[in-house]
Design a protein around this motif. Structure first.
Motif, PDB file in Angstrom:
ATOM      1  N   UNK A 173       0.812  -1.217   0.000  1.00 60.07           N
ATOM      2  CA  UNK A 173       0.000   0.000   0.000  1.00 60.07           C
ATOM      3  C   UNK A 173       0.846   1.268   0.000  1.00 60.07           C
ATOM      4  N   UNK A 174       2.107   1.149   0.420  1.00 60.62           N
ATOM      5  CA  UNK A 174       2.975   2.320   0.480  1.00 60.62           C
ATOM      6  C   UNK A 174       2.842   3.131   1.746  1.00 60.62           C
ATOM      7  N   UNK A 175       2.013   2.683   2.690  1.00 58.49           N
ATOM      8  CA  UNK A 175       1.837   3.417   3.946  1.00 58.49           C
ATOM      9  C   UNK A 175       3.065   3.248   4.844  1.00 58.49           C
ATOM     10  N   UNK A 176       3.315   4.212   5.727  1.00 60.28           N
ATOM     11  CA  UNK A 176       4.496   4.154   6.591  1.00 60.28           C
ATOM     12  C   UNK A 176       4.316   3.224   7.791  1.00 60.28           C
ATOM     13  N   UNK A 177       5.391   2.998   8.512  1.00 58.82           N
ATOM     14  CA  UNK A 177       5.326   2.278   9.783  1.00 58.82           C
ATOM     15  C   UNK A 177       4.346   3.007  10.695  1.00 58.82           C
ATOM     16  N   UNK A 178       3.406   2.263  11.261  1.00 59.36           N
ATOM     17  CA  UNK A 178       2.406   2.881  12.123  1.00 59.36           C
ATOM     18  C   UNK A 178       1.195   3.387  11.380  1.00 59.36           C
ATOM     19  N   UNK A 179       1.286   3.419  10.047  1.00 58.93           N
ATOM     20  CA  UNK A 179       0.164   3.772   9.162  1.00 58.93           C
ATOM     21  C   UNK A 179      -0.136   5.273   9.102  1.00 58.93           C
ATOM     22  N   UNK A 180      -0.316   5.922  10.248  1.00 56.53           N
ATOM     23  CA  UNK A 180      -0.671   7.342  10.246  1.00 56.53           C
ATOM     24  C   UNK A 180       0.476   8.190   9.697  1.00 56.53           C
ATOM     25  N   UNK A 181       0.127   9.289   9.002  1.00 54.90           N
ATOM     26  CA  UNK A 181       1.140   9.997   8.218  1.00 54.90           C
ATOM     27  C   UNK A 181       1.400  11.441   8.643  1.00 54.90           C
ATOM     28  N   UNK A 182       0.603  11.996   9.537  1.00 53.25           N
ATOM     29  CA  UNK A 182       0.754  13.405   9.881  1.00 53.25           C
ATOM     30  C   UNK A 182       1.146  13.572  11.355  1.00 53.25           C
ATOM     31  N   UNK A 183       2.280  14.229  11.584  1.00 56.99           N
ATOM     32  CA  UNK A 183       2.748  14.527  12.936  1.00 56.99           C
ATOM     33  C   UNK A 183       2.462  15.995  13.259  1.00 56.99           C
ATOM     34  N   UNK A 184       1.895  16.241  14.431  1.00 52.34           N
ATOM     35  CA  UNK A 184       1.593  17.593  14.883  1.00 52.34           C
ATOM     36  C   UNK A 184       2.525  17.972  16.019  1.00 52.34           C
ATOM     37  N   UNK A 185       2.950  19.221  16.070  1.00 52.12           N
ATOM     38  CA  UNK A 185       3.853  19.682  17.120  1.00 52.12           C
ATOM     39  C   UNK A 185       3.246  19.440  18.496  1.00 52.12           C
ATOM     40  N   UNK A 186       4.018  18.777  19.355  1.00 50.56           N
ATOM     41  CA  UNK A 186       3.571  18.537  20.726  1.00 50.56           C
ATOM     42  C   UNK A 186       2.681  17.325  20.897  1.00 50.56           C
ATOM     43  N   UNK A 187       2.348  16.643  19.797  1.00 47.83           N
ATOM     44  CA  UNK A 187       1.512  15.434  19.882  1.00 47.83           C
ATOM     45  C   UNK A 187       2.361  14.249  19.453  1.00 47.83           C
ATOM     46  N   UNK A 188       2.544  13.276  20.356  1.00 47.89           N
ATOM     47  CA  UNK A 188       3.473  12.176  20.070  1.00 47.89           C
ATOM     48  C   UNK A 188       2.879  11.096  19.176  1.00 47.89           C
ATOM     49  N   UNK A 189       1.576  11.137  18.931  1.00 45.74           N
ATOM     50  CA  UNK A 189       0.943  10.115  18.108  1.00 45.74           C
ATOM     51  C   UNK A 189       0.439  10.729  16.802  1.00 45.74           C
ATOM     52  N   UNK A 190       0.913  10.226  15.671  1.00 50.75           N
ATOM     53  CA  UNK A 190       0.507  10.776  14.376  1.00 50.75           C
ATOM     54  C   UNK A 190      -0.953  10.469  14.060  1.00 50.75           C
ATOM     55  N   UNK A 191      -1.521  11.228  13.141  1.00 48.61           N
ATOM     56  CA  UNK A 191      -2.907  11.037  12.735  1.00 48.61           C
ATOM     57  C   UNK A 191      -2.972  10.832  11.219  1.00 48.61           C
ATOM     58  N   UNK A 192      -4.145  10.446  10.742  1.00 45.77           N
ATOM     59  CA  UNK A 192      -4.449  10.327   9.314  1.00 45.77           C
ATOM     60  C   UNK A 192      -3.674   9.192   8.629  1.00 45.77           C
ATOM     61  N   UNK A 193      -4.220   7.963   8.681  1.00 44.79           N
ATOM     62  CA  UNK A 193      -3.544   6.807   8.091  1.00 44.79           C
ATOM     63  C   UNK A 193      -3.501   6.844   6.570  1.00 44.79           C
ATOM     64  N   UNK A 194      -2.586   6.045   6.012  1.00 44.99           N
ATOM     65  CA  UNK A 194      -2.413   6.010   4.565  1.00 44.99           C
ATOM     66  C   UNK A 194      -2.694   4.674   3.915  1.00 44.99           C
ATOM     67  N   UNK A 195      -2.829   3.616   4.714  1.00 46.94           N
ATOM     68  CA  UNK A 195      -2.985   2.286   4.123  1.00 46.94           C
ATOM     69  C   UNK A 195      -4.296   2.142   3.357  1.00 46.94           C
ATOM     70  N   UNK A 196      -5.348   2.827   3.817  1.00 50.30           N
ATOM     71  CA  UNK A 196      -6.623   2.748   3.111  1.00 50.30           C
ATOM     72  C   UNK A 196      -6.501   3.361   1.715  1.00 50.30           C
ATOM     73  N   UNK A 197      -5.814   4.475   1.624  1.00 53.74           N
ATOM     74  CA  UNK A 197      -5.605   5.131   0.333  1.00 53.74           C
ATOM     75  C   UNK A 197      -4.874   4.206  -0.637  1.00 53.74           C
ATOM     76  N   UNK A 198      -3.749   3.658  -0.193  1.00 55.71           N
ATOM     77  CA  UNK A 198      -2.987   2.750  -1.054  1.00 55.71           C
ATOM     78  C   UNK A 198      -3.756   1.479  -1.363  1.00 55.71           C
ATOM     79  N   UNK A 199      -4.477   0.983  -0.376  1.00 54.16           N
ATOM     80  CA  UNK A 199      -5.236  -0.249  -0.564  1.00 54.16           C
ATOM     81  C   UNK A 199      -6.339  -0.088  -1.593  1.00 54.16           C
TER      82      UNK A 199
END
Length: 260
Positions: A173-199
């Motif tokens: 699918x081309x998604x990254x490790x952990x699936x989510x692709x957007x990192x926000x300042x001060x938030x340690x957990x990324x949001x917005x996964x990519x595997x669905x898009x690639x899938x």
């Protein structure tokens, strides 16, 4: 760059990863078309959110018979989140050894069948054992995974094997490790996964390539279509005939279930 622009940019990277797999996509489509032309089916399986890829293939507008969606609600019903039929139970069950063989006990598969097993990490027990059981039955298996996520994850199967260890073909699918692709300042957990898009890109490329082969082989697929495109009566006729064809194909999977 806004987070929308960042996600769209990463989405373009995913499109590029899918485009690089065109040769494999076409090889897999040949495999799927061969099963359908033989009057057999392509089995589809995914637990958790991978269920979305199963439903994207069939049945929906722009899709056609020849695919057997194996959707276990106990593994993929997320709507209630907590309480009875909640997500905790589903996540537990997708790592229960032996469940896959009980699921496939319901179907009389053939060596002419093929299977697509979807799992972003490729590390949960049930999808792995589904692929393993399909191969034991001499059914060729296509794995749809997120390669980077799979490589960075540890299998939950006792022998350490992953989904790709029981696959004849692998799509990424081309998604990254952990699936989510957007990192926000001060938030340690990324949001917005990519595997669905690639899938979804991979599923619809496979669908289009398979339809092309069927059509050029003299078996034009009965495609579920909108009345806005083909006319209301033609749309109704296509729906009815497509569902009938699916029923007839599915009947073969039950005709000889159990010991001979």
């Amino acid at each position: 760059m806004s987070v929308t622009q960042e996600y769209l940019a990463k989405g373009k990277d995913i499109v590029s990863v899918v485009a690089e797999q065109e040769k494999v996509i076409q090889e897999v489509a040949q495999l799927f078309a061969k099963s359908i032309l033989a009057g057999r089916m392509v089995h589809l399986f995914g637990s958790g959110h991978s269920r979305m890829m199963v439903e994207e293939m069939w049945p929906r507008y722009g899709s056609f018979p020849g695919f057997n969606p194996i959707v276990e609600l106990s593994l993929s019903f997320h709507n209630l989140v907590v309480g009875a039929n909640g997500q905790r139970q589903a996540m537990f069950l997708e790592n229960v050894p032996g469940l896959a063989s009980r699921i496939l006990r319901n179907f009389d598969t053939s060596e002419q069948d093929t299977a697509l097993v979807v799992s972003s990490s490729g590390c949960n027990v049930v999808p792995i054992e589904m692929a393993e059981e399909f191969q034991r039955r001499n059914v060729k298996v296509v794995a749809l995974v997120s390669k980077l996520h799979l490589e960075g994850s540890t299998s939950k199967k006792s022998d350490g094997k992953k989904l790709i260890d029981f696959a004849d073909y692998v799509l990424d699918t081309g998604a990254p490790l952990g699936d989510a692709m957007i990192y926000l300042d001060g938030l340690d957990s990324p949001v917005a996964p990519g595997s669905t898009l690639g899938g979804v890109l991979l599923i619809n490329c496979l669908k289009a390539e398979t339809a092309k082969i069927l059509h050029e082989s003299g078996k034009s697929p009965k495609v579920l279509s909108s009345g806005k495109i083909v006319g209301d009566q033609r749309a109704v006729d296509l729906f009815e005939s497509a569902y009938d064809e699916h029923a007839h194909l599915l009947a073969k999977l039950y005709a000889n279930v159990g010991p001979k």
